[in-house]
Design a protein around this motif. Structure first.
Motif, PDB file in Angstrom:
ATOM      1  N   VAL A 150       0.753  -0.815   0.198  1.00 18.65           N
ATOM      2  CA  VAL A 150      -0.117   0.151   0.353  1.00 18.65           C
ATOM      3  C   VAL A 150       1.142   1.030   0.078  1.00 18.65           C
ATOM      4  O   VAL A 150       2.028   1.145   0.463  1.00 18.65           O
ATOM      5  CB  VAL A 150      -1.023  -0.128   0.606  1.00 18.65           C
ATOM      6  N   TYR A 151       0.500   2.339  -1.189  1.00 19.22           N
ATOM      7  CA  TYR A 151       1.139   3.643  -1.266  1.00 19.22           C
ATOM      8  C   TYR A 151       0.225   4.488  -0.699  1.00 19.22           C
ATOM      9  O   TYR A 151      -0.568   4.584  -0.618  1.00 19.22           O
ATOM     10  CB  TYR A 151       1.876   3.689  -2.375  1.00 19.22           C
ATOM     11  N   MET A 152       1.375   5.401   0.296  1.00 14.27           N
ATOM     12  CA  MET A 152       0.395   6.772   1.081  1.00 14.27           C
ATOM     13  C   MET A 152       1.060   7.787   0.863  1.00 14.27           C
ATOM     14  O   MET A 152       2.633   7.428   1.027  1.00 14.27           O
ATOM     15  CB  MET A 152       0.476   6.382   2.871  1.00 14.27           C
ATOM     16  N   LYS A 153       0.747   8.630   0.667  1.00 14.47           N
ATOM     17  CA  LYS A 153       1.724  10.342   0.751  1.00 14.47           C
ATOM     18  C   LYS A 153       0.574  11.464   2.018  1.00 14.47           C
ATOM     19  O   LYS A 153      -0.758  11.964   1.199  1.00 14.47           O
ATOM     20  CB  LYS A 153       1.384  10.609  -0.568  1.00 14.47           C
ATOM     21  N   ASP A 154       1.385  11.482   2.818  1.00 15.00           N
ATOM     22  CA  ASP A 154       1.071  12.565   3.346  1.00 15.00           C
ATOM     23  C   ASP A 154      -0.535  12.228   3.977  1.00 15.00           C
ATOM     24  O   ASP A 154      -1.600  13.325   4.033  1.00 15.00           O
ATOM     25  CB  ASP A 154       0.676  14.225   2.583  1.00 15.00           C
ATOM     26  N   GLY A 155      -0.547  10.920   4.532  1.00 12.72           N
ATOM     27  CA  GLY A 155      -1.490  10.477   4.594  1.00 12.72           C
ATOM     28  C   GLY A 155      -2.963  10.129   4.274  1.00 12.72           C
ATOM     29  O   GLY A 155      -3.664   9.790   4.706  1.00 12.72           O
ATOM     30  N   LYS A 156      -2.574  10.027   2.818  1.00 15.53           N
ATOM     31  CA  LYS A 156      -3.344   9.382   1.998  1.00 15.53           C
ATOM     32  C   LYS A 156      -3.396   8.552   0.950  1.00 15.53           C
ATOM     33  O   LYS A 156      -2.038   8.641   0.588  1.00 15.53           O
ATOM     34  CB  LYS A 156      -4.293  11.016   0.805  1.00 15.53           C
ATOM     35  N   VAL A 157      -3.882   7.949   0.509  1.00 10.80           N
ATOM     36  CA  VAL A 157      -3.753   7.020  -0.946  1.00 10.80           C
ATOM     37  C   VAL A 157      -2.951   7.405  -1.677  1.00 10.80           C
ATOM     38  O   VAL A 157      -3.857   8.170  -2.186  1.00 10.80           O
ATOM     39  CB  VAL A 157      -5.159   5.911  -0.882  1.00 10.80           C
ATOM     40  N   SER A 158      -2.197   6.893  -2.082  1.00  4.80           N
ATOM     41  CA  SER A 158      -1.332   7.400  -3.622  1.00  4.80           C
ATOM     42  C   SER A 158      -0.823   5.916  -4.203  1.00  4.80           C
ATOM     43  O   SER A 158      -0.994   5.027  -4.437  1.00  4.80           O
ATOM     44  CB  SER A 158       0.315   8.104  -2.791  1.00  4.80           C
ATOM     45  N   THR A 159       0.373   6.432  -5.085  1.00  6.35           N
ATOM     46  CA  THR A 159       0.860   5.450  -6.006  1.00  6.35           C
ATOM     47  C   THR A 159       2.012   5.602  -6.252  1.00  6.35           C
ATOM     48  O   THR A 159       2.335   6.043  -5.332  1.00  6.35           O
ATOM     49  CB  THR A 159       0.377   5.930  -7.943  1.00  6.35           C
ATOM     50  N   LYS A 160       2.793   4.020  -6.618  1.00  7.84           N
ATOM     51  CA  LYS A 160       3.840   4.053  -6.059  1.00  7.84           C
ATOM     52  C   LYS A 160       4.441   5.216  -7.257  1.00  7.84           C
ATOM     53  O   LYS A 160       5.664   5.105  -6.309  1.00  7.84           O
ATOM     54  CB  LYS A 160       3.609   2.526  -7.132  1.00  7.84           C
ATOM     55  N   ASP A 161       3.996   4.912  -8.357  1.00  5.99           N
ATOM     56  CA  ASP A 161       4.794   6.132  -9.166  1.00  5.99           C
ATOM     57  C   ASP A 161       5.077   7.025  -7.880  1.00  5.99           C
ATOM     58  O   ASP A 161       6.321   8.350  -7.915  1.00  5.99           O
ATOM     59  CB  ASP A 161       4.019   6.642 -10.238  1.00  5.99           C
ATOM     60  N   GLU A 162       3.979   8.354  -7.167  1.00  7.44           N
ATOM     61  CA  GLU A 162       3.781   9.218  -6.059  1.00  7.44           C
ATOM     62  C   GLU A 162       4.429   9.231  -4.933  1.00  7.44           C
ATOM     63  O   GLU A 162       5.790  10.089  -4.438  1.00  7.44           O
ATOM     64  CB  GLU A 162       2.880   9.485  -5.810  1.00  7.44           C
ATOM     65  N   VAL A 163       5.330   8.045  -4.900  1.00  6.91           N
ATOM     66  CA  VAL A 163       5.422   7.755  -3.569  1.00  6.91           C
ATOM     67  C   VAL A 163       7.257   7.443  -3.720  1.00  6.91           C
ATOM     68  O   VAL A 163       8.070   8.397  -2.710  1.00  6.91           O
ATOM     69  CB  VAL A 163       4.469   6.542  -2.674  1.00  6.91           C
ATOM     70  N   LEU A 164       7.449   6.187  -4.550  1.00  9.06           N
ATOM     71  CA  LEU A 164       8.948   5.904  -4.512  1.00  9.06           C
ATOM     72  C   LEU A 164       9.768   6.613  -5.866  1.00  9.06           C
ATOM     73  O   LEU A 164       9.832   6.560  -6.952  1.00  9.06           O
ATOM     74  CB  LEU A 164       8.687   4.123  -5.179  1.00  9.06           C
ATOM     75  N   LYS A 165      10.050   7.928  -5.114  1.00  8.36           N
ATOM     76  CA  LYS A 165      11.123   8.986  -5.752  1.00  8.36           C
ATOM     77  C   LYS A 165      11.974   9.118  -5.229  1.00  8.36           C
ATOM     78  O   LYS A 165      12.449   8.701  -4.125  1.00  8.36           O
ATOM     79  CB  LYS A 165      10.441  10.236  -5.671  1.00  8.36           C
ATOM     80  N   VAL A 166      13.356   8.823  -5.886  1.00  7.06           N
ATOM     81  CA  VAL A 166      14.795   9.627  -5.129  1.00  7.06           C
ATOM     82  C   VAL A 166      14.428  10.296  -4.385  1.00  7.06           C
ATOM     83  O   VAL A 166      14.140  11.609  -4.514  1.00  7.06           O
ATOM     84  CB  VAL A 166      15.959   8.982  -6.467  1.00  7.06           C
ATOM     85  N   GLY A 167      14.958  10.326  -3.120  1.00  4.03           N
ATOM     86  CA  GLY A 167      14.716  12.108  -2.541  1.00  4.03           C
ATOM     87  C   GLY A 167      13.834  11.936  -1.381  1.00  4.03           C
ATOM     88  O   GLY A 167      13.862  12.799  -0.228  1.00  4.03           O
TER      89      GLY A 167
END
Length: 78
Positions: free
Chosen positions: A41-58
């Motif tokens: 499961v991918y989350m960004k700032d507390g909301k469900v997100s996508t792998k491409d949004e979450v897994l970025k270098v840095g």
């Protein structure tokens, strides 16, 4: 089997192997290689997100994993 947290910034990605590396922080810290799969499961700032949004270098991430396989990866942009 206990879920273990790992925190740090994403150092590298290998989507062919479905792995990414979290840079170790602090003295004597080791990098952590984490595997993802179709149930991660991918989350960004507390909301469900996508792998491409979450897994970025840095990106700063917190990963919940069991023996190196991630059940949840959460990115924080703030």
């Amino acid at each position: 089997d206990v879920n273990e947290p790992a925190r740090g910034s994403t150092k590298s990605l290998d989507m062919t192997k479905k792995t990414f590396v979290i840079a170790g922080t602090g003295e004597g810290a080791k990098d952590t290689t984490v595997t993802i799969n179709d149930t991660t499961v991918y989350m960004k700032d507390g909301k469900v997100s996508t792998k491409d949004e979450v897994l970025k270098v840095g990106n700063n991430v917190t990963v919940t994993h069991k023996k190196g396989t991630a059940s949840k990866v959460e990115a924080f942009t703030k």
